[in-house]
Write an enzyme that holds these catalytic residues in place. Structure first.
Site, PDB file in Angstrom:
ATOM      1  N   ASP A  21       0.824  -1.214   0.000  1.00 45.84           N
ATOM      2  CA  ASP A  21       0.000   0.000   0.000  1.00 45.84           C
ATOM      3  C   ASP A  21       0.857   1.263   0.000  1.00 45.84           C
ATOM      4  O   ASP A  21       1.969   1.275   0.531  1.00 45.84           O
ATOM      5  CB  ASP A  21      -0.933  -0.015   1.225  1.00 45.84           C
ATOM      6  CG  ASP A  21      -2.078   0.976   1.078  1.00 45.84           C
ATOM      7  OD1 ASP A  21      -2.463   1.283  -0.069  1.00 45.84           O
ATOM      8  OD2 ASP A  21      -2.579   1.453   2.110  1.00 45.84           O
ATOM      9  N   HIS A  38       2.167   3.451  -9.054  1.00 47.98           N
ATOM     10  CA  HIS A  38       2.004   2.013  -9.352  1.00 47.98           C
ATOM     11  C   HIS A  38       3.195   1.516 -10.177  1.00 47.98           C
ATOM     12  O   HIS A  38       3.713   0.435  -9.950  1.00 47.98           O
ATOM     13  CB  HIS A  38       0.691   1.763 -10.094  1.00 47.98           C
ATOM     14  CG  HIS A  38      -0.525   2.104  -9.281  1.00 47.98           C
ATOM     15  ND1 HIS A  38      -0.678   1.668  -7.983  1.00 47.98           N
ATOM     16  CD2 HIS A  38      -1.631   2.843  -9.559  1.00 47.98           C
ATOM     17  CE1 HIS A  38      -1.836   2.124  -7.505  1.00 47.98           C
ATOM     18  NE2 HIS A  38      -2.426   2.840  -8.436  1.00 47.98           N
ATOM     19  N   LEU A 132      10.785 -20.440  -4.424  1.00 51.14           N
ATOM     20  CA  LEU A 132       9.723 -19.585  -3.893  1.00 51.14           C
ATOM     21  C   LEU A 132       8.431 -19.765  -4.688  1.00 51.14           C
ATOM     22  O   LEU A 132       8.450 -19.794  -5.910  1.00 51.14           O
ATOM     23  CB  LEU A 132      10.168 -18.117  -3.991  1.00 51.14           C
ATOM     24  CG  LEU A 132       9.109 -17.064  -3.626  1.00 51.14           C
ATOM     25  CD1 LEU A 132       8.875 -17.038  -2.118  1.00 51.14           C
ATOM     26  CD2 LEU A 132       9.520 -15.682  -4.121  1.00 51.14           C
TER      27      LEU A 132
HETATM   28  C1  IPE Z   1      -5.491  -2.747  -0.133  1.00 53.76           C
HETATM   29  O1  IPE Z   1      -5.146  -1.420  -0.318  1.00 53.76           O
HETATM   30  C2  IPE Z   1      -5.477  -3.485  -1.432  1.00 53.76           C
HETATM   31  C3  IPE Z   1      -4.160  -3.666  -2.054  1.00 53.76           C
HETATM   32  C4  IPE Z   1      -3.023  -3.284  -1.573  1.00 53.76           C
HETATM   33  C5  IPE Z   1      -4.175  -4.358  -3.314  1.00 53.76           C
HETATM   34  P1  IPE Z   1      -6.251  -0.290  -0.471  1.00 53.76           P
HETATM   35  O2  IPE Z   1      -5.538   0.996  -0.623  1.00 53.76           O
HETATM   36  O3  IPE Z   1      -7.200  -0.645  -1.552  1.00 53.76           O
HETATM   37  O4  IPE Z   1      -7.026  -0.377   0.917  1.00 53.76           O
HETATM   38  P2  IPE Z   1      -7.875   0.707   1.695  1.00 53.76           P
HETATM   39  O5  IPE Z   1      -8.922   1.208   0.738  1.00 53.76           O
HETATM   40  O6  IPE Z   1      -6.951   1.790   2.109  1.00 53.76           O
HETATM   41  O7  IPE Z   1      -8.431  -0.022   2.868  1.00 53.76           O
HETATM   42  C1  IPE Z   2      -1.681   0.131  -3.339  1.00 52.97           C
HETATM   43  O1  IPE Z   2      -1.444   1.504  -3.385  1.00 52.97           O
HETATM   44  C2  IPE Z   2      -1.856  -0.474  -4.707  1.00 52.97           C
HETATM   45  C3  IPE Z   2      -3.249  -0.854  -5.026  1.00 52.97           C
HETATM   46  C4  IPE Z   2      -4.253  -0.854  -4.193  1.00 52.97           C
HETATM   47  C5  IPE Z   2      -3.506  -1.314  -6.374  1.00 52.97           C
HETATM   48  P1  IPE Z   2      -2.642   2.531  -3.404  1.00 52.97           P
HETATM   49  O2  IPE Z   2      -3.035   2.762  -4.827  1.00 52.97           O
HETATM   50  O3  IPE Z   2      -3.746   2.103  -2.532  1.00 52.97           O
HETATM   51  O4  IPE Z   2      -1.943   3.827  -2.836  1.00 52.97           O
HETATM   52  P2  IPE Z   2      -2.524   4.814  -1.730  1.00 52.97           P
HETATM   53  O5  IPE Z   2      -2.916   3.970  -0.554  1.00 52.97           O
HETATM   54  O6  IPE Z   2      -3.689   5.506  -2.337  1.00 52.97           O
HETATM   55  O7  IPE Z   2      -1.400   5.718  -1.425  1.00 52.97           O
HETATM   56 MG    MG Z   3      -4.131   2.362  -0.565  1.00 57.87          MG
END
Ligand code: IPE
Ligand code: IPE
Ligand code: MG
Length: 245
Positions: A21, A38, A132
């Site tokens: 995240d 990303h 792995l």
């Molecule tokens: C969780 O992250 C999903 C992934 C890392 C793929 P999100 O950014 O979607 O989660 P929330 O919305 O903060 O809970």
């Molecule tokens: C996690 O990073 C990746 C996915 C959920 C695909 P985020 O896109 O949720 O990034 P933040 O949390 O908004 O910074």
């Molecule tokens: Mg996120």
């Protein structure tokens, strides 16, 4: 001494699950589009997979795209899918070189056709590997998985395929993760302290780790530091400390 050198070889966790995240916030902080985050997150995926191979980890699960992430703006979803298409095939030779087996948990059928196809090819081309096992959670959520399991158990009881005696093992056997051990560690980067519908059943006894570091900035040494910390914890599974001695 580096954190890598501090890891005790005889107590390596078997399975580490990660919520990757913070990509969007990492990009925004620098005035860039979320997709830039990303894009840079891919580099961390490569680094952490390599780190896992280097210490001989058996299972690494990466929460890559959740069921709820389908609710994001269409442009962001398309950008993430494009990154998947571009990188799955590109990484396959590295998986082959490093003896990595790719697996997926989640609703693969909901993924765009080209992504599903690249995934299936990579899974087939790496299926014999014994190092792995890299598990990508794609279009995955724990509640989706549990609902699917309950439906399948119900149908199999009705048709007589299994008995009405439902145990914990029955449920585990109907989850997407049926072939993998439960995670010993669950790590979340990006500063949020929540599970976000990830491996609710499987993480019942996982050791939890949270860091404020955004995923694109997370390094091998950050990863190793958490493993060192994991090795200092006492996993009691409900028993007393004395019972473990
Ligand atoms: C969780 O992250 C999903 C992934 C890392 C793929 P999100 O950014 O979607 O989660 P929330 O919305 O903060 O809970
Ligand atoms: C996690 O990073 C990746 C996915 C959920 C695909 P985020 O896109 O949720 O990034 P933040 O949390 O908004 O910074
Ligand atoms: Mg996120």
């Amino acid at each position: 001494m580096s954190f890598k050198e501090q890891i005790q070889k005889e107590n390596i966790p078997q399975h580490i699950a990660m919520v990757m995240d913070g990509n969007g916030r990492w990009a925004k902080l620098q005035g860039f589009d979320r997709l830039f985050g990303h894009n840079n997150g891919i580099g961390t995926v490569r680094q952490i997979t390599e780190a896992a191979v280097e210490i001989g980890l058996k299972y690494l699960t990466l929460y890559t795209f959740s069921t709820e992430n389908w609710n994001r703006p269409e442009r962001e979803i398309a950008g993430i899918m494009k990154l998947l298409v571009e990188n799955i095939e590109k990484e396959t030779p590295t998986f082959i070189k490093n003896n990595v087996r790719l697996q997926v948990i989640g609703d693969i059928e909901r993924m765009p056709k080209d992504v599903a196809e690249k995934l299936k090819n990579c899974i087939a081309n790496t299926s014999a590997h014994t190092g792995l096992t890299l598990i990508l959670a794609l279009s995955y959520s724990s509640k989706w998985e549990i609902v699917k399991a309950v439906k399948n158990i119900f149908n199999d009881v009705k048709s007589g395929k299994i008995s009405e005696e439902i145990t914990e093992q029955t449920i585990s056997d109907y989850l997407e993760t049926k072939d993998f051990p439960n995670p010993d560690m669950l790590i979340r980067t990006g500063g949020e302290v929540r599970i976000s519908n990830f491996l609710l059943w499987q993480a019942a006894y996982s050791e939890l780790f949270f860091t404020d570091i955004y995923w694109p900035d997370f390094t091998k040494e950050n990863f190793y530091e958490m493993i060192v910390e994991y090795q200092k914890r006492e996993r009691r599974f409900g028993k007393t400390s004395e019972q473990l001695k």
